[in-house]
Design a protein around this motif. Structure first.
Motif, short mmCIF file in Angstrom:
data_model
loop_
_atom_site.label_atom_id
_atom_site.label_comp_id
_atom_site.label_asym_id
_atom_site.label_seq_id
_atom_site.Cartn_x
_atom_site.Cartn_y
_atom_site.Cartn_z
N UNK A 170 -20.12 9.60 3.07
CA UNK A 170 -18.24 9.34 3.68
C UNK A 170 -17.89 7.91 3.94
N UNK A 171 -17.90 7.52 2.41
CA UNK A 171 -17.79 6.14 2.63
C UNK A 171 -15.89 6.72 2.21
N UNK A 172 -14.70 6.19 2.86
CA UNK A 172 -13.84 5.85 2.17
C UNK A 172 -13.43 5.66 1.33
N UNK A 173 -13.94 4.23 1.11
CA UNK A 173 -13.14 2.97 -0.25
C UNK A 173 -12.95 3.64 -1.19
N UNK A 174 -13.34 4.80 -1.98
CA UNK A 174 -12.94 4.62 -3.45
C UNK A 174 -11.53 5.38 -2.84
N UNK A 175 -11.50 6.56 -2.52
CA UNK A 175 -10.28 7.63 -2.15
C UNK A 175 -9.48 6.76 -1.43
N UNK A 200 -5.38 -6.45 -15.44
CA UNK A 200 -6.83 -7.65 -15.45
C UNK A 200 -6.23 -8.26 -13.81
N UNK A 201 -5.44 -8.01 -13.09
CA UNK A 201 -5.05 -7.77 -11.89
C UNK A 201 -5.83 -6.82 -10.98
N UNK A 202 -5.28 -5.63 -11.61
CA UNK A 202 -5.74 -4.70 -10.74
C UNK A 202 -7.64 -4.08 -10.81
N UNK A 203 -7.79 -4.94 -11.93
CA UNK A 203 -9.11 -4.88 -11.66
C UNK A 203 -10.24 -6.21 -11.12
N UNK A 204 -9.81 -6.76 -10.85
CA UNK A 204 -9.51 -8.17 -9.75
C UNK A 204 -9.71 -7.40 -8.04
N UNK A 205 -7.95 -6.73 -7.81
CA UNK A 205 -8.14 -6.65 -6.72
C UNK A 205 -9.41 -4.87 -6.60
N UNK A 206 -9.27 -4.49 -7.67
CA UNK A 206 -10.40 -3.56 -6.83
C UNK A 206 -11.73 -4.38 -6.83
N UNK A 216 -16.27 -5.14 6.79
CA UNK A 216 -15.26 -3.91 7.44
C UNK A 216 -15.80 -2.92 8.09
N UNK A 217 -15.14 -2.24 9.08
CA UNK A 217 -15.72 -1.73 9.64
C UNK A 217 -15.34 -0.17 8.93
N UNK A 218 -15.73 0.69 9.62
CA UNK A 218 -15.27 2.03 8.82
C UNK A 218 -14.07 2.45 8.82
N UNK A 219 -13.32 1.85 10.20
CA UNK A 219 -12.18 2.66 10.75
C UNK A 219 -10.83 1.18 9.97
N UNK A 220 -11.62 -0.26 9.42
CA UNK A 220 -10.66 -1.09 8.90
C UNK A 220 -10.31 -1.24 7.71
N UNK A 221 -10.97 0.07 7.36
CA UNK A 221 -10.64 -0.04 5.35
C UNK A 221 -9.63 0.41 4.92
N UNK A 222 -8.80 1.60 5.91
CA UNK A 222 -8.18 1.96 5.32
C UNK A 222 -7.09 0.51 5.55
N UNK A 223 -6.74 -0.24 6.36
CA UNK A 223 -5.75 -1.12 6.36
C UNK A 223 -6.26 -2.40 5.72
N UNK A 224 -7.95 -2.48 5.14
CA UNK A 224 -8.15 -3.12 3.86
C UNK A 224 -7.37 -3.32 2.18
N UNK A 225 -7.54 -1.46 2.41
CA UNK A 225 -6.68 -0.74 1.24
C UNK A 225 -5.48 -1.23 0.96
N UNK A 226 -4.56 -0.85 2.51
CA UNK A 226 -2.99 -1.28 1.77
C UNK A 226 -2.87 -2.05 1.73
N UNK A 227 -3.53 -3.12 2.96
CA UNK A 227 -3.51 -4.95 2.27
C UNK A 227 -3.17 -5.57 1.10
N UNK A 228 -4.67 -4.76 0.65
CA UNK A 228 -4.76 -4.87 -0.72
C UNK A 228 -3.75 -4.57 -2.17
#
Lengths: 241, 149
Positions: A170-175, A200-206, A216-228
């Motif tokens: 159910x983890x949305x992180x990779x998608x 290299x930058x992208x690798x570090x970002x991932x 991060x809670x499940x709901x906060x992962x979307x924000x986290x990804x957009x921040x990165x």
């Protein structure tokens, strides 16, 4: 102390639900629980969880990997010699990996593996009294997702609970991360993650995104990804200038 | 226990007609010896062993974790192909489940009823047949009819 599902448990606690259930139902005891006659004791500290139909386990924070049969791990080859490679998988003992356990390997045609290489392998034998044994092929002799990981990626370690969090179906992180960039990940149940992206930058970002997902809670992962994503864009434009 | 039971003497057991009993006695003796020999190795826990529990030491099953090898946007086409295949397989499985609008339980229930019905029906039919036979018995024994060309 008696505990029920959802409680924080300590080693030695007895699970109340199971002792009171009289129904004739097969109960599956996951990691963190053991049985003494008909009472079930917890032997790890964590939160007692239950999934349907009757799977009980303790969700605990852990860094030390204890090998289990059938799990996928990322290992580092530390020794080469004779018929087997020694592979460090972060367990109490090094695992052995036969040179024949690769796709297309024969006695004449050995796989090209050097000390220090990374392998994504499956645990074939994992017993508490014996050395763990790895394989890089499935039962049909095919490599599938296993095998050597290229040296262009990056390896880092994290807690075992984080691995379970990102590998949950159910983890949305990779998608989420995949919306904006191309990348490749090999996450072993032993708490080692290998990442490869275009730059290299992208690798570090991932890698940062994965590590940040721990708290991060499940709901906060979307924000986290957009921040990165945003930070990545900024640094990339900075490089161009 | 064995002290209470009268034991058959060796000479009787050697007799021809006592072959079966001899086998039985020997088997019992073997069992007793085995229990004596291994008895102290049987722990209390082994005796209390029940089949209610299955121990599953891995989190993969408990939390339904995916394989930890993923690739996105063409980084590793080989892995992506495998991922797609897996997804397809899952879709097919889900579809198969959807296609059957009668659940397995319903089907089983239905079959049960059907079987019952047929039984009663059969009985009913039988009784009907009997009645029919009673009411109008065949007037004549059917004759062989010569086929006409």
């Amino acid at each position: 102390m008696e505990v029920s599902v959802g409680d924080v448990v300590m080693p030695g606690d007895t699970v109340k639900d199971i002792t009171t259930i009289t129904k004739k139902e097969t109960i599956i005891l996951g990691p963190g629980l053991r049985r003494e006659a008909d009472t079930v004791y917890a032997y790890k500290a964590g939160v007692l969880k239950k999934t349907e139909p009757a799977v009980y386990y303790v969700d605990s924070y852990q860094k030390r990997y204890v090998p289990n049969r059938g799990e996928h791990v990322v290992g580092i080859v530390t020794q080469k010699g004779g018929d087997i490679f020694k592979v460090d998988i972060g367990a109490s003992e090094q695992a052995s990996l036969s040179y024949l356990a690769f796709e297309g390997a024969t006695k004449k045609n050995r796989p090209d593996i050097q000390v220090g290489d990374l392998v994504f392998a499956k645990l074939l034998v994992a017993s508490k009294d014996m050395e763990p044994e790895l394989v890089c092929v499935d039962s049909h002799g095919k490599e599938k997702k296993l095998g050597i990981l290229s040296s262009e990626g990056m390896l880092f370690s994290c807690s075992l609970s984080l691995i379970r969090k990102i590998l949950n179906h159910n983890s949305p992180l990779f998608n989420m991360l995949a919306h904006s960039q191309a990348f490749e990940v090999a996450a072993g149940m032993n708490g080692r993650v290998w990442v490869k992206a275009r730059t290299i930058q992208e690798t570090i970002a991932i890698a940062t995104a994965i590590l940040a997902a721990e708290y991060a809670p499940l709901s906060g992962i979307k924000k986290l990804c957009s921040d990165i994503e945003k930070t990545l864009l900024l640094t990339q434009s900075g490089n161009v200038d | 226990m064995s002290a209470n039971k009268t034991k058959l003497s060796k000479s009787i057991l050697e007799m021809k007609f006592m072959k079966r009993t001899k086998e039985k006695v020997e088997k019992q003796q073997f069992q007793e010896e085995g229990e004596e020999y291994f008895g102290n190795e049987l722990t209390e826990r082994m005796k209390k062993d029940s089949e209610r529990f299955i121990i599953e030491p891995s989190y993969i099953f408990c939390e339904k974790l995916i394989d930890g090898r993923v690739s996105f946007q063409g980084m590793n086409p080989e892995i992506e192909r495998l991922m797609e295949e897996e997804q397809k397989n899952e879709c097919v499985k889900a579809k198969e489940k959807e296609e059957t609008d009668i659940s397995d339980e319903q089907m089983a229930q239905n079959w049960k009823n059907y079987r019952k019905m047929t039984k009663t029906e059969r009985r009913y039919e039988k009784s009907l047949e009997k009645q029919n036979n009673d009411i109008e018995p065949l007037s004549k024994k059917p004759k062989f009819l010569k086929p006409q060309y």
